[in-house]
Scaffold this active site. Structure first.
Site, short mmCIF file in Angstrom:
data_model
loop_
_atom_site.label_atom_id
_atom_site.label_comp_id
_atom_site.label_asym_id
_atom_site.label_seq_id
_atom_site.Cartn_x
_atom_site.Cartn_y
_atom_site.Cartn_z
N GLU A 111 104.68 28.21 56.04
CA GLU A 111 104.00 28.95 57.11
C GLU A 111 104.94 29.32 58.25
O GLU A 111 104.87 30.44 58.77
CB GLU A 111 102.82 28.13 57.64
CG GLU A 111 101.59 28.13 56.75
CD GLU A 111 101.75 27.28 55.49
OE1 GLU A 111 100.96 27.46 54.55
OE2 GLU A 111 102.67 26.42 55.46
N HIS A 144 92.01 19.44 56.55
CA HIS A 144 91.65 20.78 56.10
C HIS A 144 90.34 21.27 56.72
O HIS A 144 89.78 22.26 56.26
CB HIS A 144 91.52 20.81 54.58
CG HIS A 144 92.81 20.55 53.85
ND1 HIS A 144 93.33 19.29 53.73
CD2 HIS A 144 93.66 21.39 53.22
CE1 HIS A 144 94.47 19.36 53.05
NE2 HIS A 144 94.70 20.62 52.74
#
Length: 329
Positions: free
Chosen positions: A60, A129
């Protein structure tokens, strides 16, 4: 108007903007060959080719930085994070590069780019998450933040975000992708919703439920339950958290004299803290009760299904908060 899903609305927005402007491209993990982890980019690789729909490595920080560089040189990247939870790894590029470069360069570089992907809890994805990441981004000057709760808003706001000359964090509720709703047909013209304009999803006169993102649907459920007891709740969907439509918040509070803020994130230093402060500063004389917040429990999201359910904000808790500000509990 045709009914399409939230993911189809996002797909339409991406396709229309890529067709309109050759500088727009999409990059992220599995966005090309796999059609996206949530199938938002389905068909875009075949339509626009691998120079404009780019699969990235699992890094990322790396591909967010590539996007910033591309934006500095005149392109309009759309960077997809498979989940905004993973974007925490890229915060250096998002905050220290994208959000600050225009200011720190004295206006020499604009950063017209979008960081988009799912935020918040789905079902049993556990603590790492399931985070609602809005406060990570909204705190930083230089980056705009958009949280659409319906298919129409998703399409209209994404098109506006791609056209914006500032970086935009575009957060999509993970459980919304299959949600269907009316969206204007592409043949009926260019459908764009300006950033920073809230929308009243339900008119009411007794209490304002102010919210954003997928919590809009929880607020509407609560409003429907309250209506059975003769309470008309107004549901205000902020849609954008930066820029924030303060006037829409104040209009609603001036009308109802009571407010409840609903958000998916944690209470401590959450979005609701800012909203409550704004109402207290700008509309104190109109309040007939303290402003209350309904949030996720102040814990990392549990994995166990029963505990996860307890941790999430729900319509029952919103109804209870509305009854408290109405002195009906």
């Amino acid at each position: 108007m045709p009914q399409i899903t939230y993911r189809e609305a996002l797909n339409q927005a991406l396709a229309e903007e890529m067709e309109r402007d050759e500088s727009v491209f999409l990059m992220g993990e599995e966005v090309a060959e796999y059609d996206g982890a949530y199938k938002v980019s389905k068909g875009l690789l075949d339509r626009f080719g691998d120079r404009r729909v780019v699969d990235s490595p699992i890094s990322e920080l790396g591909f967010a930085g590539l996007g910033v560089g591309a934006a500095m040189t005149g392109l309009r990247p759309v960077i997809e994070f498979m989940t905004f939870n993973f974007s925490i790894l890229a915060l250096d590029q998002v905050i220290n590069s994208a959000a600050k470069l225009y200011y720190m360069s004295g206006g020499q570089f604009s950063i017209p780019m979008v960081f988009r992907g799912p935020t918040g809890a789905a079902l049993q994805l556990s603590a790492q998450h399931s985070q609602a990441c809005e406060t990570w981004y909204v705190h930083s000057p230089g980056i705009k933040l958009v949280t659409p709760g319906t298919p129409a808003d998703a399409k209209g706001l994404l098109k506006a975000a791609i056209r914006d000359d500032d970086p935009v964090a575009f957060m999509e509720g993970e459980l919304l992708y299959n949600l269907k709703g009316e969206v204007p047909d592409p043949d009926d013209g260019d459908f764009v919703i300006p950033l920073g304009v809230a929308d009243v999803k339900r008119e009411g006169s007794h209490v304002s439920i102010i919210t954003h993102g997928k919590m809009v649907h929880v607020a509407l459920q609560a409003a429907n339950q309250l209506a059975k007891d003769g309470v008309e709740a107004e549901v205000v969907d902020l849609r954008s958290l930066r820029p924030l439509d303060v006037e829409a918040i104040l209009r609603s509070v001036h009308k109802t004299n009571r407010a409840v803020y609903l958000e998916e994130g944690w209470p401590y230093a959450g979005i609701g803290a800012q909203i409550v402060a704004t109402i207290q500063e700008e509309a104190f004389d109109y309040l007939d009760a303290p402003v209350l917040r309904v949030t996720q429990a102040d814990v990392p999201m549990p994995y166990a299904k029963n505990l996860e359910k307890l941790a999430k904000p729900d319509a029952k808790r919103v109804v209870a908060a509305c009854n408290r500000v109405l002195y009906r509990d």
